[in-house]
Design an enzyme around this catalytic site. Sequence first.
Site, PDB file in Angstrom:
ATOM      1  N   CYS A 112       9.706  27.502 -21.488  1.00  0.00           N
ATOM      2  CA  CYS A 112      10.993  28.195 -21.591  1.00  0.00           C
ATOM      3  C   CYS A 112      10.846  29.541 -22.317  1.00  0.00           C
ATOM      4  O   CYS A 112      10.287  30.457 -21.754  1.00  0.00           O
ATOM      5  CB  CYS A 112      12.034  27.289 -22.253  1.00  0.00           C
ATOM      6  SG  CYS A 112      13.740  27.856 -21.999  1.00  0.00           S
ATOM      7  N   HIS A 220      11.805  22.145 -19.187  1.00  0.00           N
ATOM      8  CA  HIS A 220      11.433  21.492 -20.442  1.00  0.00           C
ATOM      9  C   HIS A 220      10.794  20.128 -20.197  1.00  0.00           C
ATOM     10  O   HIS A 220      11.448  19.087 -20.328  1.00  0.00           O
ATOM     11  CB  HIS A 220      12.664  21.328 -21.332  1.00  0.00           C
ATOM     12  CG  HIS A 220      13.159  22.593 -21.927  1.00  0.00           C
ATOM     13  ND1 HIS A 220      12.836  23.008 -23.202  1.00  0.00           N
ATOM     14  CD2 HIS A 220      13.953  23.556 -21.414  1.00  0.00           C
ATOM     15  CE1 HIS A 220      13.416  24.165 -23.447  1.00  0.00           C
ATOM     16  NE2 HIS A 220      14.099  24.523 -22.375  1.00  0.00           N
ATOM     17  N   GLU A 222       8.761  18.642 -22.138  1.00  0.00           N
ATOM     18  CA  GLU A 222       8.581  17.916 -23.403  1.00  0.00           C
ATOM     19  C   GLU A 222       9.642  16.844 -23.625  1.00  0.00           C
ATOM     20  O   GLU A 222       9.387  15.818 -24.270  1.00  0.00           O
ATOM     21  CB  GLU A 222       8.551  18.896 -24.586  1.00  0.00           C
ATOM     22  CG  GLU A 222       9.890  19.376 -25.113  1.00  0.00           C
ATOM     23  CD  GLU A 222      10.593  20.390 -24.226  1.00  0.00           C
ATOM     24  OE1 GLU A 222      11.775  20.665 -24.475  1.00  0.00           O
ATOM     25  OE2 GLU A 222       9.951  20.909 -23.285  1.00  0.00           O
TER      26      GLU A 222
END
Length: 253
Positions: A112, A220, A222
């Site tokens: 990002c 994202h 993660e």
Amino acid sequence: MTKPLILVTADVKPVDGYNWHAAPSTYLQAVVRGSDALPVILPSLGADIDIDGALDQVDGVLATGSRSNVNPQLYGGEATEANGPYDPERDATTLPLLRRALERGVPVFAICRGMQELNVALGGTLLTEIQDMEGRADHRAPTSEHQDTRFKIAHPIEIEPDSPLAEILGEEPVDVNSLHRQALGTLGDRLTVVARAEDGTIEAVSVKDGPGYVVATQWHPEYWVASDGPSQKLFRAFGDAAREYRGRRLGLA
């Protein structure tokens, strides 16, 4: 120590009269659980940081996402209150960190804001408030107090065949989440697009002919690393690259 050491970029947050240098726990947990590595947060102290000294000790760099944006003055734009908030200390640390990591061949995973930093670090530009641009979808997160809702899987991406990303995820479309109002504009030197959204928004880039592993995503991974297959593959590949680099760095390979 047998596990690779991953340098994680930090936001600067004013809390209780102090400036805290911090990274969200989701990134740190993803490094531990998804990459089987040890995360270490690098404070955003700009020129006070010995970047080469730091990179001498680590096996990868994770450039995290953030609510803040790269200051447009760094790519020929104009800083405005609407485009903020900004984090000048992070800009002054992470941009030279990424440039030097690429020069040295240290594995890089940028997410990002991290992908946007990578582009600016290499001379590229950013598009702001893309939801207001004709033909672009609204890539912002849903308004919600619940993180699972904000980070929900939102749209598919098309992956470039025979690209570094295709080596990790395959060449079929993959569904990802979406929490951004900026996107890459002019590509930085040596960057190549490896995935796009249906509206043409750049969703992932890599480095052409670079000496090391570099993958950057606008989404994202993660957040869903514990349950989403593509997210797991991305962090596993980053961990594998860091282990290989560590072996070379320590003369074990």
